[in-house]
Design a protein around this motif. Structure first.
Motif, PDB file in Angstrom:
ATOM      1  N   VAL A  42       0.835  -1.098   0.129  1.00  0.00           N
ATOM      2  CA  VAL A  42       0.143  -0.197   0.047  1.00  0.00           C
ATOM      3  C   VAL A  42       0.948   0.816  -0.111  1.00  0.00           C
ATOM      4  O   VAL A  42       0.853   1.988  -1.042  1.00  0.00           O
ATOM      5  N   MET A  43       2.059   1.388   0.670  1.00  0.00           N
ATOM      6  CA  MET A  43       3.130   2.655   0.612  1.00  0.00           C
ATOM      7  C   MET A  43       3.079   2.608  -0.384  1.00  0.00           C
ATOM      8  O   MET A  43       3.601   3.689  -1.028  1.00  0.00           O
ATOM      9  N   VAL A  44       4.285   1.903  -0.955  1.00  0.00           N
ATOM     10  CA  VAL A  44       5.266   1.703  -1.807  1.00  0.00           C
ATOM     11  C   VAL A  44       4.051   2.417  -3.545  1.00  0.00           C
ATOM     12  O   VAL A  44       4.654   3.033  -3.908  1.00  0.00           O
ATOM     13  N   GLU A  45       2.917   1.240  -3.284  1.00  0.00           N
ATOM     14  CA  GLU A  45       2.379   1.728  -4.692  1.00  0.00           C
ATOM     15  C   GLU A  45       1.758   2.947  -4.363  1.00  0.00           C
ATOM     16  O   GLU A  45       1.293   3.966  -5.353  1.00  0.00           O
ATOM     17  N   ASP A  46       1.250   3.473  -3.134  1.00  0.00           N
ATOM     18  CA  ASP A  46       0.861   4.908  -3.264  1.00  0.00           C
ATOM     19  C   ASP A  46       1.619   5.787  -3.615  1.00  0.00           C
ATOM     20  O   ASP A  46       1.461   7.096  -4.477  1.00  0.00           O
ATOM     21  N   VAL A  47       2.722   6.125  -2.838  1.00  0.00           N
ATOM     22  CA  VAL A  47       4.259   7.288  -3.440  1.00  0.00           C
ATOM     23  C   VAL A  47       4.091   6.954  -4.366  1.00  0.00           C
ATOM     24  O   VAL A  47       4.365   8.091  -5.682  1.00  0.00           O
ATOM     25  N   ILE A  48       4.674   6.064  -5.926  1.00  0.00           N
ATOM     26  CA  ILE A  48       4.776   5.801  -6.713  1.00  0.00           C
ATOM     27  C   ILE A  48       3.522   6.410  -7.922  1.00  0.00           C
ATOM     28  O   ILE A  48       4.005   7.627  -8.799  1.00  0.00           O
ATOM     29  N   ALA A  49       2.728   5.939  -7.367  1.00  0.00           N
ATOM     30  CA  ALA A  49       0.722   7.200  -7.543  1.00  0.00           C
ATOM     31  C   ALA A  49       0.708   8.098  -7.746  1.00  0.00           C
ATOM     32  O   ALA A  49       1.201   9.131  -8.338  1.00  0.00           O
ATOM     33  N   VAL A  50       1.463   8.886  -6.326  1.00  0.00           N
ATOM     34  CA  VAL A  50       1.765  10.607  -6.245  1.00  0.00           C
ATOM     35  C   VAL A  50       2.945  10.959  -7.101  1.00  0.00           C
ATOM     36  O   VAL A  50       2.736  12.194  -7.601  1.00  0.00           O
ATOM     37  N   ALA A  51       3.927  10.571  -6.936  1.00  0.00           N
ATOM     38  CA  ALA A  51       5.182  10.906  -7.884  1.00  0.00           C
ATOM     39  C   ALA A  51       4.762  11.089  -9.254  1.00  0.00           C
ATOM     40  O   ALA A  51       5.095  11.876  -9.836  1.00  0.00           O
ATOM     41  N   GLN A  52       4.410   9.787  -9.787  1.00  0.00           N
ATOM     42  CA  GLN A  52       3.755   9.665 -11.510  1.00  0.00           C
ATOM     43  C   GLN A  52       2.698  11.058 -11.521  1.00  0.00           C
ATOM     44  O   GLN A  52       3.042  11.652 -13.046  1.00  0.00           O
ATOM     45  N   ASN A  53       2.070  11.264 -10.546  1.00  0.00           N
ATOM     46  CA  ASN A  53       1.299  12.703 -10.898  1.00  0.00           C
ATOM     47  C   ASN A  53       1.623  13.647 -10.746  1.00  0.00           C
ATOM     48  O   ASN A  53       1.403  14.695 -11.711  1.00  0.00           O
ATOM     49  N   ARG A  54       2.405  13.814 -10.259  1.00  0.00           N
ATOM     50  CA  ARG A  54       2.929  15.285  -9.725  1.00  0.00           C
ATOM     51  C   ARG A  54       4.531  15.406 -10.790  1.00  0.00           C
ATOM     52  O   ARG A  54       4.314  16.239 -11.394  1.00  0.00           O
ATOM     53  N   LEU A  55       4.971  14.567 -11.368  1.00  0.00           N
ATOM     54  CA  LEU A  55       5.807  14.250 -12.313  1.00  0.00           C
ATOM     55  C   LEU A  55       4.841  14.394 -13.606  1.00  0.00           C
ATOM     56  O   LEU A  55       5.454  15.818 -14.179  1.00  0.00           O
ATOM     57  N   THR A  56       3.246  14.175 -14.153  1.00  0.00           N
ATOM     58  CA  THR A  56       3.079  14.699 -14.991  1.00  0.00           C
ATOM     59  C   THR A  56       2.885  15.602 -15.085  1.00  0.00           C
ATOM     60  O   THR A  56       2.252  16.450 -16.114  1.00  0.00           O
ATOM     61  N   SER A  57       1.955  16.157 -13.874  1.00  0.00           N
ATOM     62  CA  SER A  57       1.698  18.046 -13.892  1.00  0.00           C
ATOM     63  C   SER A  57       2.568  19.011 -14.006  1.00  0.00           C
ATOM     64  O   SER A  57       2.709  19.755 -14.934  1.00  0.00           O
ATOM     65  N   SER A  58       4.210  18.648 -13.640  1.00  0.00           N
ATOM     66  CA  SER A  58       4.738  19.745 -13.608  1.00  0.00           C
ATOM     67  C   SER A  58       5.782  19.563 -14.398  1.00  0.00           C
ATOM     68  O   SER A  58       6.572  20.414 -14.848  1.00  0.00           O
ATOM     69  N   GLN A  59       6.023  18.069 -15.146  1.00  0.00           N
ATOM     70  CA  GLN A  59       6.962  18.042 -16.139  1.00  0.00           C
ATOM     71  C   GLN A  59       8.320  18.355 -16.220  1.00  0.00           C
ATOM     72  O   GLN A  59       8.910  19.452 -17.315  1.00  0.00           O
ATOM     73  N   PRO A  60       9.015  18.721 -15.162  1.00  0.00           N
ATOM     74  CA  PRO A  60      10.530  18.925 -14.977  1.00  0.00           C
ATOM     75  C   PRO A  60      11.364  18.091 -15.906  1.00  0.00           C
ATOM     76  O   PRO A  60      11.059  16.780 -15.823  1.00  0.00           O
ATOM     77  N   GLN A  61      12.432  19.194 -16.225  1.00  0.00           N
ATOM     78  CA  GLN A  61      12.730  19.166 -17.763  1.00  0.00           C
ATOM     79  C   GLN A  61      14.514  18.585 -16.949  1.00  0.00           C
ATOM     80  O   GLN A  61      14.931  17.994 -17.694  1.00  0.00           O
ATOM     81  N   SER A  62      14.955  18.697 -15.575  1.00  0.00           N
ATOM     82  CA  SER A  62      16.557  18.208 -15.399  1.00  0.00           C
ATOM     83  C   SER A  62      16.345  18.136 -14.421  1.00  0.00           C
ATOM     84  O   SER A  62      15.012  18.381 -12.791  1.00  0.00           O
ATOM     85  N   ALA A  63      17.114  17.855 -12.924  1.00  0.00           N
ATOM     86  CA  ALA A  63      17.228  17.194 -12.298  1.00  0.00           C
ATOM     87  C   ALA A  63      17.833  18.426 -11.488  1.00  0.00           C
ATOM     88  O   ALA A  63      16.838  18.338  -9.854  1.00  0.00           O
ATOM     89  N   GLN A  64      17.641  19.403 -11.510  1.00  0.00           N
ATOM     90  CA  GLN A  64      17.725  20.876 -11.475  1.00  0.00           C
ATOM     91  C   GLN A  64      16.073  21.354 -10.825  1.00  0.00           C
ATOM     92  O   GLN A  64      15.828  22.224  -9.488  1.00  0.00           O
ATOM     93  N   ALA A  65      15.423  21.720 -11.547  1.00  0.00           N
ATOM     94  CA  ALA A  65      14.296  21.776 -11.589  1.00  0.00           C
ATOM     95  C   ALA A  65      13.757  21.107 -10.297  1.00  0.00           C
ATOM     96  O   ALA A  65      13.122  21.708 -10.014  1.00  0.00           O
ATOM     97  N   ILE A  66      13.742  19.801 -10.298  1.00  0.00           N
ATOM     98  CA  ILE A  66      13.417  18.819  -8.836  1.00  0.00           C
ATOM     99  C   ILE A  66      13.428  19.990  -7.727  1.00  0.00           C
ATOM    100  O   ILE A  66      13.198  20.228  -7.001  1.00  0.00           O
ATOM    101  N   ARG A  67      15.146  19.800  -7.975  1.00  0.00           N
ATOM    102  CA  ARG A  67      15.621  20.887  -6.308  1.00  0.00           C
ATOM    103  C   ARG A  67      15.531  22.042  -6.231  1.00  0.00           C
ATOM    104  O   ARG A  67      14.909  22.066  -5.551  1.00  0.00           O
TER     105      ARG A  67
END
Length: 392
Positions: free
Chosen positions: A266-291
């Motif tokens: 449950v915990m692992v699947e939740d983290v992956i789903a949240v990250a995928q949604n946030r990455l899709t919406s924010s579309q960061p194009q570099s590691a620095q964009a995450i920072r």
């Protein structure tokens, strides 16, 4: 494997503090991982504990088994998200290197003892270990890890300073940064005001996943609470109910394992789903964009986070503050409180290789930091043996 654009790319690493020739067969982050595994501090984790003292039972988690579990979770999440698996694993393997004997109890005791000398924080101590205290290489002290791995160790829980400082290691309200981190950062800027890479954030969440899971397992094994208690909690209750529906009258040991592995999932699947949604919406194009984001990209969903808070509250009352655990905390705190001033008052009691460091100290603060490095590096069993030898 092709990495996502927001992953840390090995060929774009900021490099090492001391220049080295590139490996023919391994990426920079693979070399970091391997150096951590072969370090003395990593080996000592096998006799350092989480909640229970090392000698209390063979089945309870140690820092080493916990670290391996964290690395496994980090690899799974990082691989699914297109991140650099080797970097996530390296940070996961190093995240607990700075823990002293007796888990958080030992850390609390050393924090109080070091208050006049710049404080103690296990994250900062991990940086000190991998940059100074590991002394095996001819060309440098420490492991000479890449900037990205050092950054991940220092701030995987969030920025340490600045307006976005967060997590248990953040410096807030005019507080001072632990000297071990401040000292190194002054020489080699880890940009402590920003978030860490997505890979380091994965290691931090993997740490939460692992200890939420295994503390439930260890608490059950220790008899501090029962499966019936967990049926009353969010997440754990539905998982036990699902197992009971699928496998009526299942052997109790198998029932426990089946339920808790579902909690893990449950915990692992939740983290992956949240990250995928946030990455899709924010579309960061570099590691620095995450920072540069104003919050972590890797985290639990708000509903699961609230449910995990309820589980942690239960564990705090029933496990971390259980009478038997509190008594053991008092006993081992007394050991640390005996050993530290003993070495401060008579540094000749330190082993020969440590007395060489003592010979270079110029004041009491520097002596305290040498004594701290020695005591914090002890395993549970060695601390117990030294206390018995020196104090009776």
């Amino acid at each position: 494997m092709t990495l996502a654009p927001y992953a840390c790319q090995p060929d774009e690493s900021r490099g090492r503090r001391y220049s080295e020739r590139m490996s023919t067969f391994r990426s920079p982050f693979q070399r970091d991982r391997d150096r951590i595994i072969h370090s003395s501090a990593f080996r000592r984790l096998k006799h350092k504990t989480q909640v229970f003292v090392e000698h209390e039972g063979d089945y309870y988690r140690t820092r080493l088994t916990h670290t391996i579990e964290v690395a496994q979770v980090a690899r799974t999440i990082a691989g699914t998200l297109g991140l650099n698996v080797e970097l996530a694993e390296a940070v996961a393997l190093a995240h607990d290197l700075g823990h002293p004997p007796f888990g958080h109890t030992g850390e609390d005791a050393l924090h109080d003892l070091m208050a006049p000398y710049g404080g103690f924080d296990h994250n900062a101590q991990a940086i000190r270990i991998v940059t100074r205290l590991e002394r095996h290489y001819a060309d440098f002290d420490g492991l000479n890890l890449t900037w990205e791995t050092l950054e991940g160790i220092a701030k995987h829980n969030g920025p340490v300073i600045g307006p976005h400082a967060s997590g248990s290691h953040a410096v807030k309200d005019g507080g001072e940064m632990p000297y071990a981190l401040a000292e190194f950062n002054a020489e080699y800027d880890l940009e402590l005001h920003t978030h860490a890479s997505a890979e380091a954030q994965v290691a931090a969440v993997a740490d939460d996943v692992a200890y939420n899971h295994h503390d439930l397992h260890d608490g059950l094994r220790a008899g501090l609470f029962s499966e019936a208690d967990l049926l009353e909690l969010p997440v754990t209750g539905p998982c036990f109910e699902e197992v009971d529906k699928l496998y009526p009258n299942l052997d109790p040991t198998r029932r426990r394992h089946e339920a808790l592995r579902r909690v893990f999932g449950v915990m692992v699947e939740d983290v992956i789903a949240v990250a995928q949604n946030r990455l899709t919406s924010s579309q960061p194009q570099s590691a620095q964009a995450i920072r540069d984001m104003d919050g972590p990209i890797i985290r639990f969903s708000k509903p699961l986070y609230q449910n995990l808070k309820a589980i942690k509250s239960f564990l705090f009352t029933r496990m971390y503050r259980a009478p038997s655990v509190v008594e053991e905390r008092k006993r081992v705190t007394a050991m640390i409180n005996d050993l530290f001033p003993l070495f401060m008052n008579d540094p000749a009691l330190l082993p020969a290789e440590w007395r060489a460091d003592v010979a270079r100290v110029r004041n009491e603060t520097e002596l305290a930091r040498v004594v701290l490095d020695y005591v914090a590096g002890m395993t549970d069993r060695f601390a117990i043996q030294e206390h018995e030898r020196l104090c009776g």
